[in-house]
Design a protein around this motif. Structure first.
Motif, PDB file in Angstrom:
ATOM      1  N   GLY A   5     -20.335  21.291  69.207  1.00  0.00           N
ATOM      2  CA  GLY A   5     -19.216  21.634  68.348  1.00  0.00           C
ATOM      3  C   GLY A   5     -18.639  22.967  68.777  1.00  0.00           C
ATOM      4  N   VAL A   6     -17.326  23.098  68.742  1.00  0.00           N
ATOM      5  CA  VAL A   6     -16.652  24.341  69.109  1.00  0.00           C
ATOM      6  C   VAL A   6     -16.230  25.062  67.832  1.00  0.00           C
ATOM      7  CG1 VAL A   6     -14.656  25.349  70.273  1.00  0.00           C
ATOM      8  CG2 VAL A   6     -15.872  23.435  71.324  1.00  0.00           C
ATOM      9  N   THR A  30     -17.084  17.728  67.529  1.00  0.00           N
ATOM     10  CA  THR A  30     -16.524  18.328  66.332  1.00  0.00           C
ATOM     11  C   THR A  30     -16.092  19.755  66.633  1.00  0.00           C
ATOM     12  OG1 THR A  30     -16.936  18.805  63.970  1.00  0.00           O
ATOM     13  CG2 THR A  30     -18.752  19.187  65.501  1.00  0.00           C
ATOM     14  N   ALA A  31     -15.237  20.288  65.791  1.00  0.00           N
ATOM     15  CA  ALA A  31     -14.769  21.665  65.929  1.00  0.00           C
ATOM     16  C   ALA A  31     -14.381  22.172  64.549  1.00  0.00           C
ATOM     17  CB  ALA A  31     -13.586  21.750  66.884  1.00  0.00           C
ATOM     18  N   PHE A  53     -18.479  26.260  59.384  1.00  0.00           N
ATOM     19  CA  PHE A  53     -19.607  26.375  60.300  1.00  0.00           C
ATOM     20  C   PHE A  53     -20.868  25.746  59.716  1.00  0.00           C
ATOM     21  CE2 PHE A  53     -22.824  29.347  62.423  1.00  0.00           C
ATOM     22  CZ  PHE A  53     -22.830  28.634  63.614  1.00  0.00           C
ATOM     23  N   GLU A  54     -21.100  25.947  58.423  1.00  0.00           N
ATOM     24  CA  GLU A  54     -22.296  25.385  57.796  1.00  0.00           C
ATOM     25  C   GLU A  54     -22.263  23.861  57.822  1.00  0.00           C
ATOM     26  OE1 GLU A  54     -24.845  27.128  57.091  1.00  0.00           O
ATOM     27  OE2 GLU A  54     -23.802  28.994  57.540  1.00  0.00           O
ATOM     28  N   ALA A  58     -24.958  21.256  59.773  1.00  0.00           N
ATOM     29  CA  ALA A  58     -25.647  20.187  59.042  1.00  0.00           C
ATOM     30  C   ALA A  58     -25.512  18.832  59.729  1.00  0.00           C
ATOM     31  CB  ALA A  58     -25.110  20.106  57.613  1.00  0.00           C
ATOM     32  N   ASN A  59     -24.664  18.747  60.742  1.00  0.00           N
ATOM     33  CA  ASN A  59     -24.436  17.495  61.469  1.00  0.00           C
ATOM     34  C   ASN A  59     -25.638  17.207  62.366  1.00  0.00           C
ATOM     35  OD1 ASN A  59     -23.625  15.440  63.193  1.00  0.00           O
ATOM     36  ND2 ASN A  59     -21.551  16.231  63.434  1.00  0.00           N
TER      37      ASN A  59
END
Length: 333
Positions: A5-6, A30-31, A53-54, A58-59
């Protein structure tokens, strides 16, 4: 394939996403960004947009994060990502002080996750060749570095952009571009001993300074003379002078869209010889090295002690620009 993720979809975050389109080692799934309008960018590229961000951490499908965020946030975000078991690629600088850099490294090690830093210059073929020639001894004992990384991209930024903030970008050009040359210098000489630096506002409205000059001394011997300017068209140069010869790498364009380099070498008793080095994305090479480290295929090639030494030297440079004196670099030699 490393699912990442970015975090942060400004200029450089979008560059990272576009660089990784179709990559075989990393996939941006994701980003997130504080500006909800960035959702249009992620939709365009088929990427999920995380609420924050949280939510990204959690992903469970996510294995790593790329941090393209304001510098004061790096340490806290690295600690949270490591605690969530995510590998971390952090854009430079790793932090703004040595204490936080050491905390970030320790947290990643404790969690067993890889940590990489966005110093793409280390991954450019002519720089790799320069380091190889130094190691082979063909240039003799390294004596001195002369380096410059200047650009005028920041002149187009809004005055309230965080990249121009004294809190987020102390010593202006050092945080923006000079930090790369500091990193390469430590790669050559090891930890720095002291720094004497000056930053001035001379050719722009950049109140945090647009012109920087630095003299570094190193515990292992040698000096580095670093120049970084934010009010002139792009120029990039890294030269090492040794007891048997010298080698200079000159960039043709900004690393964002590389067009290759001109490499000149001169050994004692010979004439200088220049060669053309074709374009290669150091940004992509760095990201793929991160993926290899996360997968356990290879160790990340930038030693962690050099990551910390870079920030320790950076901190001394910032102190020197404020004090007008030579400042010692914190930490062990």
């Amino acid at each position: 394939m490393l699912n990442i993720g970015v975090v942060g979809l400004g200029w450089w975050g979008r560059t990272i996403v576009q660089t990784l389109l179709g990559n075989a080692k990393l996939r941006v799934v994701t980003a997130t960004d504080l500006n909800p309008a960035a959702n249009s960018f992620t939709r365009k590229h088929g990427i999920d947009f995380a609420a924050d961000f949280e939510a990204m951490l959690a992903n469970r499908e996510l294995q790593g994060v790329v941090l393209c965020t304001p510098h004061t946030q790096h340490c806290g975000q690295i600690l949270r990502a490591a605690a969530a078991g995510k590998h971390v690629y952090c854009e430079k600088p790793l932090s703004l002080n040595r204490t936080d850099a050491a905390r970030a490294v320790a947290a990643c090690n404790a969690a067993g996750v890889a940590l990489a830093v966005g110093h793409e210059r280390r991954f450019e073929p002519p720089i790799l060749e320069l380091m190889a020639q130094l190691k082979s001894g063909v240039l003799g004992t390294p004596l001195q570095i002369e380096a410059n990384f200047s650009q005028d991209k920041f002149l187009a930024l809004a005055p309230d952009n965080w990249r121009l903030s004294s809190a987020e970008a102390p010593a202006g050009p050092m945080t923006a571009t000079g930090i790369h040359l500091l990193d390469l210098s430590i790669g050559v000489f090891g930890p720095a001993e002291s720094a004497f630096a000056s930053v001035r506002q001379l050719g722009s409205g950049l109140v945090n300074g647009d012109t920087l000059a630095v003299l570094l001394t190193f515990h292992g011997g040698g000096h580095a003379l670093i120049s970084a300017i934010l009010a002139t068209p792009f120029a990039g140069r890294f030269a090492i002078y040794g007891s048997k010869g010298w080698l200079e790498v000159v960039d043709r364009t900004h690393p964002e869209a590389p067009e290759g380099w001109t490499v000149t070498r001169c050994l004692r008793g010979e004439r200088p010889v220049s060669t053309a080095s074709p374009p290669v994305s150091g940004v992509l090479a760095n990201l793929e090295a991160f993926a290899d480290a996360a997968a356990g295929r290879a160790a990340y090639p930038v030693p962690q002690e050099q990551m910390i030494a870079n920030i320790a030297a950076f901190e001394a440079v910032v102190k020197s620009t404020r004090s007008g004196r030579v400042e010692n670099v914190e930490g062990d030699a």
